[in-house]
Write a protein that holds these residues in place. Structure first.
Motif, PDB file in Angstrom:
ATOM      1  N   THR A 122     -13.760 -61.050 -22.045  1.00 14.00           N
ATOM      2  CA  THR A 122     -14.603 -59.781 -22.438  1.00 14.00           C
ATOM      3  C   THR A 122     -14.282 -59.478 -23.563  1.00 14.00           C
ATOM      4  OG1 THR A 122     -14.052 -59.115 -20.116  1.00 14.00           O
ATOM      5  CG2 THR A 122     -14.829 -57.494 -21.412  1.00 14.00           C
ATOM      6  N   ASN A 123     -12.987 -59.275 -24.186  1.00 14.43           N
ATOM      7  CA  ASN A 123     -12.509 -59.005 -25.510  1.00 14.43           C
ATOM      8  C   ASN A 123     -13.244 -59.636 -26.500  1.00 14.43           C
ATOM      9  OD1 ASN A 123     -10.543 -59.106 -28.015  1.00 14.43           O
ATOM     10  ND2 ASN A 123     -10.842 -57.211 -27.013  1.00 14.43           N
ATOM     11  N   LEU A 124     -13.153 -61.063 -26.252  1.00 17.28           N
ATOM     12  CA  LEU A 124     -13.983 -61.903 -27.420  1.00 17.28           C
ATOM     13  C   LEU A 124     -15.301 -61.902 -27.471  1.00 17.28           C
ATOM     14  CD1 LEU A 124     -11.454 -65.205 -27.196  1.00 17.28           C
ATOM     15  CD2 LEU A 124     -11.336 -63.034 -28.730  1.00 17.28           C
ATOM     16  N   GLY A 184     -17.048 -59.671 -26.191  1.00 20.30           N
ATOM     17  CA  GLY A 184     -17.458 -58.259 -26.365  1.00 20.30           C
ATOM     18  C   GLY A 184     -17.442 -57.817 -27.884  1.00 20.30           C
ATOM     19  N   ASN A 185     -16.433 -58.388 -28.465  1.00 23.28           N
ATOM     20  CA  ASN A 185     -16.401 -58.308 -29.960  1.00 23.28           C
ATOM     21  C   ASN A 185     -17.499 -59.050 -30.743  1.00 23.28           C
ATOM     22  OD1 ASN A 185     -13.987 -56.888 -30.082  1.00 23.28           O
ATOM     23  ND2 ASN A 185     -12.606 -58.759 -30.843  1.00 23.28           N
ATOM     24  N   ALA A 186     -18.015 -60.226 -30.069  1.00 21.78           N
ATOM     25  CA  ALA A 186     -19.029 -60.941 -30.804  1.00 21.78           C
ATOM     26  C   ALA A 186     -20.335 -60.442 -30.496  1.00 21.78           C
ATOM     27  CB  ALA A 186     -19.248 -62.385 -30.086  1.00 21.78           C
ATOM     28  N   VAL A 187     -20.651 -59.497 -29.617  1.00 24.05           N
ATOM     29  CA  VAL A 187     -21.654 -58.888 -29.155  1.00 24.05           C
ATOM     30  C   VAL A 187     -21.746 -57.378 -30.157  1.00 24.05           C
ATOM     31  CG1 VAL A 187     -22.944 -57.336 -27.390  1.00 24.05           C
ATOM     32  CG2 VAL A 187     -22.070 -59.616 -26.941  1.00 24.05           C
ATOM     33  N   LYS A 188     -20.625 -56.832 -30.213  1.00 23.20           N
ATOM     34  CA  LYS A 188     -20.269 -55.806 -30.983  1.00 23.20           C
ATOM     35  C   LYS A 188     -20.406 -55.941 -32.520  1.00 23.20           C
ATOM     36  CE  LYS A 188     -16.023 -53.658 -31.402  1.00 23.20           C
ATOM     37  NZ  LYS A 188     -14.807 -52.552 -31.176  1.00 23.20           N
ATOM     38  N   PHE A 189     -19.988 -57.013 -32.864  1.00 23.03           N
ATOM     39  CA  PHE A 189     -20.047 -57.402 -34.523  1.00 23.03           C
ATOM     40  C   PHE A 189     -21.425 -58.043 -34.722  1.00 23.03           C
ATOM     41  CE2 PHE A 189     -15.658 -56.255 -33.683  1.00 23.03           C
ATOM     42  CZ  PHE A 189     -15.722 -54.978 -34.737  1.00 23.03           C
ATOM     43  N   GLY A 208     -19.269 -61.262 -39.592  1.00 29.56           N
ATOM     44  CA  GLY A 208     -18.080 -62.261 -39.908  1.00 29.56           C
ATOM     45  C   GLY A 208     -17.028 -61.451 -40.604  1.00 29.56           C
ATOM     46  N   ILE A 209     -15.985 -62.424 -40.946  1.00 26.82           N
ATOM     47  CA  ILE A 209     -14.658 -61.724 -41.524  1.00 26.82           C
ATOM     48  C   ILE A 209     -14.361 -62.471 -42.632  1.00 26.82           C
ATOM     49  CG2 ILE A 209     -12.276 -61.166 -40.940  1.00 26.82           C
ATOM     50  CD1 ILE A 209     -13.311 -61.923 -38.056  1.00 26.82           C
ATOM     51  N   ALA A 210     -13.807 -61.612 -43.865  1.00 23.94           N
ATOM     52  CA  ALA A 210     -13.367 -62.285 -44.851  1.00 23.94           C
ATOM     53  C   ALA A 210     -12.159 -63.387 -44.659  1.00 23.94           C
ATOM     54  CB  ALA A 210     -13.106 -61.259 -45.948  1.00 23.94           C
ATOM     55  N   HIS A 223      -4.847 -60.917 -40.422  1.00 29.05           N
ATOM     56  CA  HIS A 223      -4.652 -59.560 -40.081  1.00 29.05           C
ATOM     57  C   HIS A 223      -5.253 -58.923 -38.958  1.00 29.05           C
ATOM     58  CE1 HIS A 223      -4.673 -55.243 -41.343  1.00 29.05           C
ATOM     59  NE2 HIS A 223      -5.947 -55.249 -41.281  1.00 29.05           N
ATOM     60  N   ILE A 224      -6.250 -59.361 -38.302  1.00 31.18           N
ATOM     61  CA  ILE A 224      -6.704 -58.622 -37.311  1.00 31.18           C
ATOM     62  C   ILE A 224      -6.298 -59.255 -35.977  1.00 31.18           C
ATOM     63  CG2 ILE A 224      -9.298 -58.290 -38.192  1.00 31.18           C
ATOM     64  CD1 ILE A 224     -10.074 -61.323 -36.752  1.00 31.18           C
ATOM     65  N   PHE A 225      -5.372 -60.109 -35.907  1.00 35.58           N
ATOM     66  CA  PHE A 225      -4.516 -60.180 -34.657  1.00 35.58           C
ATOM     67  C   PHE A 225      -3.360 -59.354 -34.531  1.00 35.58           C
ATOM     68  CE2 PHE A 225      -6.953 -64.363 -34.876  1.00 35.58           C
ATOM     69  CZ  PHE A 225      -7.479 -64.290 -33.458  1.00 35.58           C
ATOM     70  N   PHE A 264      -3.327 -52.881 -33.529  1.00 34.60           N
ATOM     71  CA  PHE A 264      -4.033 -51.852 -34.117  1.00 34.60           C
ATOM     72  C   PHE A 264      -4.830 -52.181 -35.477  1.00 34.60           C
ATOM     73  CE2 PHE A 264      -0.664 -49.875 -31.625  1.00 34.60           C
ATOM     74  CZ  PHE A 264      -1.338 -49.020 -30.628  1.00 34.60           C
ATOM     75  N   ASN A 265      -4.926 -53.398 -35.562  1.00 29.44           N
ATOM     76  CA  ASN A 265      -5.363 -53.892 -36.999  1.00 29.44           C
ATOM     77  C   ASN A 265      -6.863 -53.876 -36.854  1.00 29.44           C
ATOM     78  OD1 ASN A 265      -2.760 -53.936 -38.082  1.00 29.44           O
ATOM     79  ND2 ASN A 265      -2.781 -56.107 -38.376  1.00 29.44           N
ATOM     80  N   GLN A 266      -7.759 -53.597 -37.817  1.00 27.44           N
ATOM     81  CA  GLN A 266      -9.245 -53.937 -38.160  1.00 27.44           C
ATOM     82  C   GLN A 266      -9.365 -54.121 -39.466  1.00 27.44           C
ATOM     83  OE1 GLN A 266     -10.267 -49.854 -36.701  1.00 27.44           O
ATOM     84  NE2 GLN A 266     -10.635 -50.740 -34.603  1.00 27.44           N
ATOM     85  N   VAL A 267     -10.722 -54.853 -39.635  1.00 25.52           N
ATOM     86  CA  VAL A 267     -10.928 -55.012 -41.014  1.00 25.52           C
ATOM     87  C   VAL A 267     -11.592 -53.551 -41.436  1.00 25.52           C
ATOM     88  CG1 VAL A 267     -12.907 -56.202 -42.373  1.00 25.52           C
ATOM     89  CG2 VAL A 267     -11.755 -57.447 -40.531  1.00 25.52           C
ATOM     90  N   GLY A 294      -8.283 -51.815 -32.275  1.00 27.65           N
ATOM     91  CA  GLY A 294      -7.841 -52.899 -32.888  1.00 27.65           C
ATOM     92  C   GLY A 294      -6.622 -53.443 -32.068  1.00 27.65           C
ATOM     93  N   LEU A 295      -6.632 -53.356 -30.713  1.00 24.35           N
ATOM     94  CA  LEU A 295      -5.606 -53.875 -29.871  1.00 24.35           C
ATOM     95  C   LEU A 295      -6.267 -55.071 -28.911  1.00 24.35           C
ATOM     96  CD1 LEU A 295      -3.935 -50.989 -28.232  1.00 24.35           C
ATOM     97  CD2 LEU A 295      -2.835 -52.546 -29.464  1.00 24.35           C
ATOM     98  N   GLY A 296      -7.429 -55.162 -29.019  1.00 22.00           N
ATOM     99  CA  GLY A 296      -8.190 -56.144 -28.200  1.00 22.00           C
ATOM    100  C   GLY A 296      -7.414 -57.559 -28.630  1.00 22.00           C
ATOM    101  N   LEU A 297      -7.513 -58.054 -29.945  1.00 24.00           N
ATOM    102  CA  LEU A 297      -7.187 -59.379 -30.335  1.00 24.00           C
ATOM    103  C   LEU A 297      -5.689 -59.679 -29.821  1.00 24.00           C
ATOM    104  CD1 LEU A 297      -9.477 -59.948 -33.326  1.00 24.00           C
ATOM    105  CD2 LEU A 297      -9.677 -61.027 -31.302  1.00 24.00           C
ATOM    106  N   ALA A 298      -4.836 -58.531 -30.352  1.00 24.29           N
ATOM    107  CA  ALA A 298      -3.546 -58.581 -30.207  1.00 24.29           C
ATOM    108  C   ALA A 298      -3.302 -58.932 -28.782  1.00 24.29           C
ATOM    109  CB  ALA A 298      -2.682 -57.385 -30.661  1.00 24.29           C
TER     110      ALA A 298
END
Ligand code: ADP
Length: 743
Positions: free
Chosen positions: A337-339, A341-346, A379-381, A387-389, A392-395, A407-411
């Motif tokens: 759901t997290n991964l 969900g992120n794909a859909v979100k971004f 995408g992500i630089a 960093h995003i893992f 509370f980290n986000q791009v 910013g917790l989902g990937l962690a």
């Protein structure tokens, strides 16, 4: 003889003697000369040798003086070395190969103060005896004999391992002994008391910090739980309110309440999970679960967002990969759901593809499962991926700021996958899209796995029509592996141009750039092509109003579950075998060809102690034409089971008197031997879903997490409607056509 003769004889003899004398004199003179020469040479050699001796003597003198200097230096060095050894705080000693002490510095000897026996010549074993007899060493719980035996064995080993001993005065000494090639041992006794104390202080500080952290996490977990319960009520009620007659302004407010509530729940759930992982309260479960179903459940859950953004969600589950594994389905679903969900979100346009491959090992019955989620989003630089893992980290850039999240989902996902012994990875190209994935090795569950149908000789030629290249490619690959020939077309016009009598089946996307699927079905029919036509749709509900729907033999909801594709292909394959020819073909049932009137309504029992939740659930199913009964706790549920004989039970897990797991256990006991098995769906708070200790083991068949979603509730009810009861009011007559869109 005459005198003359005698005289003559004498004269001759004298002459001969004189000649001999002369000869000898001559020889003597030669010899003398030789001797003279020899004596000369000898004298010369003696002279030379004397010179050499004089040189050697000089050299000797020099060597001697060098040696004296060297000796002096060695003495100084030795004195300095010994002086240093004497003055260092740590003990230093060396022993010969017979374990006898050769020398030791005062620090080494200081612990034996007053014991004159300890000095050069004493054996190491005797030192060990003295250490225990005199109470110099504190052996703690270890009996003195055992301690000595251990120390003796250690000493006699080829490479004694460093060891720490505690002295009577609380000091700690680390013994480091090094055996040399001849058997001598150099022994160091380092006073590490300060380090040990410091370490102990650090450990205590760490324990205090961890306890504080656990307390914080427990507090967060409790708070999140307390906030979540009323929040579920708010979101559920807002969902119901949104369905009533509202003006535009009111609808905006209601949607804001619902969306904010859901966003808040996501944050709370993330915080809760993170707190649980931190508090080490998270335990993974081992249940049999269907990975493919998990993936489709996640895809279904995200379908509203996918549709709203006009994206396409695709699943490419390797045709020959098992689907049933042993693992923690709740946690796998959470990561997905997290991964996803992120794909859909971004992703603003394009697709999200979930690709599952794997390598089953028949020997170990384990499978290395590889899930990759590919999107065509922002995408992500490259520098930001690690960093995003982090927590509370986000791009942090302008594009990202418009997206909400903790910013917790990937962690959390990374920690969960690590707990499962797997790895998470990400690959991305800024502006083009990302691919997040994880790899875990899971035991393959016993029992049957889906078997792909054999199409050879049945559906020989399939036409796939889809403008999305990636979907064409997936179906192309799957159908070819099943033995069919595939013609892939990217538009209706292309399909019309290429369709001929050899096509046994058309799989067509609902919306094509030049026409929609039903229009293509009609156009093919007008050309006399009586070929089975299956629509691939993200929103099959829309088909109900389509006048051409009678030309469609089936609808597969995108993303297409393999089992449904297999079943549809198998049934169409059988129908095609019966097909006498294009003319007057016996087509399989078209959508909407069946009815189900005159039967009883489906009976659903819901055990739920919370009044608001009961109200929400009741409203959610009110239009389905089912008979719904409530039970206020587990005990009532068991009673209602016997009397009401439900076709499906929704079971809250935490209830007073008897909880959902106990009630399910009771029901399963009542069922034993009757051959009956009523499907029971647990309704769990998010927290419970995670540590669903035996939710499934307790006999429940599925679980849904709160807040309840109408679409999922409807789906559960539709999936468990038994034969011989009335169809649900919104249910399509074709089981492959899911409900109309929820809103
Ligand atoms: P959240 O999504 O709640 O911010 P996550 O830990 O799930 O937290 O993700 C952290 C960050 O990683 C996101 O804020 C985003 O910047 C980046 N990210 C994650 N997935 C994607 C993706 N598929 N495409 C682009 N960026 C992503």
């Amino acid at each position: 003889m005459s005198l003359a003769d005698k005289l003559a004889q004498e004269r001759r003899a004298r002459l001969a003697a004189e000649r001999l004398l002369e000869q000898k004199q001559a020889e003597l003179s030669v010899a003398n000369r030789k001797l003279g020469r020899h004596a000369l040479a000898l004298t010369r050699r003696i002279g030379e040798t004397q010179a050499e001796v004089a040189n050697v003597r000089v050299e000797n003198e020099r060597v001697k003086s060098d040696l004296t200097v060297a000796h002096a230096k060695i003495e100084v060095a030795e004195r300095r070395l010994w002086h240093s050894i004497q003055t260092i705080q740590d003990g230093f000693a060396f022993f010969d190969a017979d374990t006898r002490l050769i020398a030791a510095n005062p620090a080494y000897l200081s612990v034996f103060e007053g014991l004159d026996e300890v000095g050069p010549g004493i054996s190491y074993m005797r030192i060990l005896d003295i250490l225990t007899e005199e109470g110099i060493v504190d052996t703690g719980e270890t009996p003195a004999d055992d301690w000595r035996a251990t120390m003796r064995d250690r000493w006699l080993s080829a490479n004694p391992a460093p060891t720490v001993i505690r002295l009577w005065n609380g000091q700690y000494v680390k013994l480091i002994d090094q055996r040399g090639p001849g058997g001598d041992v150099v022994s160091l006794a380092l006073n590490i008391t300060a380090t040990v104390r410091y370490e102990a202080e650090l450990r205590a500080a760490r324990a205090r910090a961890e306890a504080a952290n656990r307390a914080k996490s427990a507090f967060l977990a409790n708070m999140s739980h307390e906030i979540r319960t009323p929040m579920n009520g708010i979101v559920g009620t807002a969902e119901l309110l949104a369905e009533t007659a509202l003006d535009e302004e009111q609808r905006l407010y209601v949607n804001t309440i619902r969306n904010s509530g859901e966003a808040l729940l996501v944050i709370i759930n993330d915080v809760l999970d993170y707190s649980k992982i931190e508090a080490e309260k998270l335990v993974l479960h081992r249940d049999v679960f269907d990975l493919e179903r998990c993936i489709h459940e996640v895809a279904m859950l995200l379908q509203p967002a996918v549709r709203a953004k006009g994206l396409t969600m695709l699943v490419d589950y390797d045709l020959f990969l098992p689907t049933c594994f042993i693992g923690d389905p709740g946690r796998v679903r959470q990561v997905l759901t997290n991964l996803v969900g992120n794909a859909v979100k971004f992703t603003a346009q394009g697709h999200v593809l979930i690709r599952v491959t794997g390598v089953p090992d028949a020997g170990t019955r384990r499978c290395s499962v590889h899930v990759a989620i590919e999107d065509t989003g922002i995408g992500i630089a490259p520098g930001k991926i690690d960093h995003i893992f982090g927590e509370f980290n986000q791009v942090e850039d302008a594009r990202n700021r418009q997206f909400e999240g903790t910013g917790l989902g990937l962690a959390i996902s990374r920690r969960l996958i690590r707990l499962m012994g797997g790895t998470v990875w990400a690959d991305s190209e800024e502006g083009r899209g990302s691919c997040f994935g994880f790899r875990v090795t899971l035991p393959i569950a016993e029992g049957p796995q889906p078997v792909p149908p054999v199409l050879e000789g049945r559906l020989r030629h399939v036409m796939v029509v889809d403008d999305l290249a990636v979907n064409c490619a997936i179906l192309d690959k799957q159908l070819r592996r099943l033995g069919a020939r595939v013609t892939a077309c990217r538009s209706g016009a292309e399909a019309l141009g290429r369709a001929d009598g050899s096509v046994d089946l058309v799989l067509c996307d609902h919306h094509l750039p030049d026409m929609d699927g039903p229009e293509l079905a009609q156009a093919l029919r007008q050309r006399g092509l009586q070929v089975p036509f299956v629509l691939l749709s993200s929103s099959p509900g829309a088909l109900h109003a389509d006048p051409a729907r009678h030309l469609i033999q089936g609808v597969l909801q995108k993303p297409i579950p393999r089992a449904e594709l297999f079943a549809r292909l198998a049934s169409l394959g059988a129908a095609v075998l019966d097909r006498p020819g294009a003319e007057g073909a016996q087509m399989p049932d078209a959508v909407g060809a069946q009815a189900g009137e005159g039967l009883r309504a489906m009976r659903v029992l819901a055990a739920e102690d919370n009044r608001t939740n009961r109200m929400v659930l009741g409203k959610m199913v009110k239009d389905l034409d089912i008979e719904l009964r409530f039970a206020g706790n587990g005990q009532e549920a068991v009673e209602a089971y016997a009397e009401f004989r439900p076709d499906l039970i929704f079971m809250d897990i935490s209830m007073p008197k008897m909880d959902g797991k106990q009630a399910t256990g009771e029901i399963r006991r009542l069922e034993a031997g009757t051959g009956r098995h009523v499907p029971i769906v647990a309704l769990t708070a998010h927290a419970v879903a995670g540590d669903a200790d035996g939710i499934l083991a307790a006999g429940l068949d599925h679980y849904l997490t709160k807040p309840l979603h109408k679409a999922l509730i409807h789906e559960m009810i539709a999936a468990h409607r038994p034969d011989g009861v009335r169809r649900l009011r919104h249910e399509s007559p074709n089981p492959l056509v899911p409900d109309p869109e929820p809103r």
